[in-house]
Design a protein around this motif. Structure first.
Motif, short mmCIF file in Angstrom:
data_model
loop_
_atom_site.label_atom_id
_atom_site.label_comp_id
_atom_site.label_asym_id
_atom_site.label_seq_id
_atom_site.Cartn_x
_atom_site.Cartn_y
_atom_site.Cartn_z
N HIS A 184 5.48 0.07 -24.80
CA HIS A 184 6.18 0.72 -23.07
C HIS A 184 5.07 0.24 -22.28
O HIS A 184 3.61 -0.64 -22.21
N PHE A 185 5.34 0.05 -20.65
CA PHE A 185 4.98 -1.22 -19.79
C PHE A 185 4.40 -0.15 -18.92
O PHE A 185 3.88 -0.87 -17.91
N TRP A 186 4.18 1.30 -18.71
CA TRP A 186 4.17 1.88 -16.90
C TRP A 186 3.01 2.79 -16.78
O TRP A 186 3.16 3.62 -18.12
N ARG A 187 2.62 3.14 -15.62
CA ARG A 187 1.22 4.54 -15.90
C ARG A 187 2.43 4.92 -14.32
O ARG A 187 2.82 4.30 -13.91
N ALA A 188 1.90 6.27 -14.88
CA ALA A 188 1.81 7.85 -13.71
C ALA A 188 1.35 6.30 -12.20
O ALA A 188 -0.35 6.24 -12.87
N PRO A 189 1.58 6.28 -11.28
CA PRO A 189 1.19 5.40 -9.74
C PRO A 189 -0.51 6.88 -9.58
O PRO A 189 -0.59 7.91 -9.64
N ILE A 190 -1.38 5.53 -9.55
CA ILE A 190 -2.62 6.31 -9.48
C ILE A 190 -2.34 6.37 -7.60
O ILE A 190 -1.37 6.37 -7.07
N ASP A 191 -3.37 7.17 -6.91
CA ASP A 191 -3.19 7.16 -5.28
C ASP A 191 -3.11 5.82 -5.21
O ASP A 191 -2.79 5.67 -3.83
N ASN A 192 -4.26 4.36 -5.28
CA ASN A 192 -4.14 2.83 -5.04
C ASN A 192 -2.82 2.71 -5.43
O ASN A 192 -2.02 1.86 -4.85
N ASP A 193 -2.46 2.80 -6.30
CA ASP A 193 -1.30 2.57 -6.74
C ASP A 193 0.85 3.40 -5.76
O ASP A 193 1.23 2.08 -5.44
N ARG A 194 0.01 4.10 -5.77
CA ARG A 194 1.66 4.47 -4.15
C ARG A 194 0.52 4.25 -3.07
O ARG A 194 2.05 3.58 -2.33
N GLY A 195 -0.11 4.06 -2.83
CA GLY A 195 -0.59 3.06 -1.17
C GLY A 195 -0.31 1.48 -1.57
O GLY A 195 0.02 0.83 -0.47
N ASN A 196 0.08 0.56 -3.25
CA ASN A 196 0.59 -0.99 -2.36
C ASN A 196 1.85 -1.09 -3.45
O ASN A 196 2.14 -2.37 -3.35
N LYS A 197 2.64 0.78 -3.11
CA LYS A 197 3.90 0.68 -3.78
C LYS A 197 4.11 -0.04 -4.52
O LYS A 197 5.25 -0.82 -5.35
N MET A 198 3.62 -0.10 -5.92
CA MET A 198 3.44 -0.37 -7.72
C MET A 198 4.79 0.20 -8.02
O MET A 198 5.29 -0.47 -8.87
N TRP A 199 5.28 1.58 -7.28
CA TRP A 199 7.00 1.62 -7.62
C TRP A 199 8.03 1.40 -7.19
O TRP A 199 8.90 1.18 -7.96
#
Length: 453
Positions: A184-199
């Motif tokens: 497994h390699f993924w985590r649910a995006p946190i607020d900061n992940d959404r801001g830096n477009k991790m998704w």
């Protein structure tokens, strides 16, 4: 802080960083600690009481008050704590803790409210070793066309021949897992992940593709080879190689080895080789995930806690903690990754009878157990309407056993990445841990220390 005034888990980190009495180790072989009072006008003795204790395996072995201790404003002092000599037990960590708490009842807190603390791991010299494990009971190996089943006293493990994944793990007749144990390699995006477009999966710079490619990478696992051997009556070894495909130009290789012992242990060992054709995206996490069946929701762990901790936010005491899986979930305003635990020595999920699963890091794990599944918590942007009431109500447990997951960051929430030292850039990685089937009544502390061969 949530709108209803509930403190969010990161408040514990802020409190620790801002504490007015700072402590650091000096000569821990002499129990020496350096203390600094960062207040400009207030002496520690005017409002704080200090104490210390020696702990191991969640138990207090020695403790005492620091009577007549004084620390003037901006004063720095080295203190030798009155720690008595003790004989260290094998495979046991010893921690020295110092804390400062309110003497009186100010308007904002009660007497005894903790103001500052620190925990130091003692460099103890071991004079005894654990005895070697007894010979493992014999195993029955059933190597069929579609699956490999290994049966031992009061447990069984099954490897699916089509996928090479651990598909079943039983304590007696009770199945423990609902889905195979997968990379497994993924985590649910946190607020900061959404801001830096991790998704994102849009490649702007081909030398730096975004992490979003890892979201469904675990589904791409494809078995390339499988080998099974039984080198001794009490040991079965299954070695698999497979591929992880992000897109046709980014294909990584992964080895997974299961060593199943007659003691009821499954030694899990994996090595991941990232795609070599070009730069692969940064990994949000590297580890494994399995869905544990309903009912195994009593959680115990020896590691940092009791609140959630992450790679770059883990100012928390190492201790022995217990609770339910539901209690590990924090209801952030926008659902996201939650409940992680760092520096985990071992973690157990059990039912009311004590049956279940013990995971022991070799040496440490980053671990997480929640009723919510990773995709239940996914939201790409802050603008999407996504709230707690929309999350499915599940009774199964999503268990992640990881090497690490990406740090949280926080320099900004609108684009800044976590600091480089808290990011999993795609170098070859490996992860080892031990799974032990629990039948009920075991001493988890002793079992986690038990050597296996």
């Amino acid at each position: 802080v949530n709108p209803d005034g509930t403190p969010q888990p990161e408040m514990a980190e802020i409190k620790k960083i801002y504490q007015p009495i700072q402590m650091r180790a000096r000569d821990l072989t002499k129990a020496e600690v350096e203390l600094t009072n960062w207040y400009d006008f207030l002496s520690s003795e005017d409002w704080l009481a200090a104490d210390w204790r020696l702990v191991a395996d969640g138990k207090t072995l020695q403790q005492g008050a620091l009577e007549n201790f004084t620390l003037a404003p901006r004063e720095k002092k080295v203190l030798a704590l009155p720690l008595r000599a003790f004989e260290a037990a094998p495979a046991t960590e010893y921690f020295l803790e110092v804390r400062f708490a309110l003497k009186t009842n100010p308007p904002w807190a009660d007497a005894g409210h903790e103001i500052a603390w620190e925990q130091f791991k003692l460099p103890v010299a071991l004079t005894a070793q654990l005895p070697p494990p007894p010979a493992a009971p014999a195993l029955t190996l059933d190597d069929a066309a579609d699956k490999i089943t290994v049966i031992g006293p009061a447990f069984s493990a099954t490897i699916d021949r089509a996928t090479g994944l651990l598909a079943s793990l039983k304590s007696g007749d009770a199945e423990l897992i609902d889905t195979p144990l997968t990379p497994h390699f993924w985590r649910a995006p946190i607020d900061n992940d959404r801001g830096n477009k991790m998704w994102s999966t849009t490649i702007v710079n081909r030398w730096n593709p975004p992490p979003g490619f890892w979201r469904h990478a675990h589904k791409s696992w494809k078995l390339q080879s499988l080998e099974v051997t039984q080198p001794s009556p009490g040991r079965v070894v299954v070695t698999t190689w497979g591929t992880i495909t992000l897109d046709p130009s980014m294909v990584g290789k992964q080895r997974i080895t299961y060593t199943i012992l007659g003691s009821g242990d499954v030694l899990f060992d994996t090595q991941f080789l990232p795609p070599a054709a070009r730069n692969a995206p940064e990994l949000p996490r590297f580890g494994t995930q399995v869905i544990v069946r309903e009912g195994f929701d009593r959680l115990s762990w020896f590691g940092k806690g009791p609140h959630e901790t992450y790679w770059d936010r883990q100012d928390a005491r190492v201790g022995l903690y217990r609770g339910t899986v539901a209690e590990q979930y924090f209801p952030y305003m926008r659902p996201q990754e939650t409940g992680n635990k760092e520096a985990v020595r071992w973690l157990a999920l059990t039912d009311k009878s004590g049956r279940g699963l013990l995971a022991v890091g070799q040496p440490l794990l980053s671990a997480n157990a929640t009723h919510q599944q990773t995709e239940d918590l996914f939201s790409a942007t802050q603008e999407e309407p996504f709230y707690q009431f929309q999350i499915p109500d599940r009774k199964t447990i999503t268990l992640n056993l990881d090497l690490k997951q990406r740090g949280l960051g926080g320099d900004t929430s609108w684009g800044a990445l976590p600091h480089e030292e808290f990011r999993l850039n795609p170098w070859p990685m490996s992860l080892r841990y031990r799974l032990r089937v629990l039948t009920g009544g075991e001493d988890l502390v002793a079992l986690a220390k038990q050597p296996v061969e």
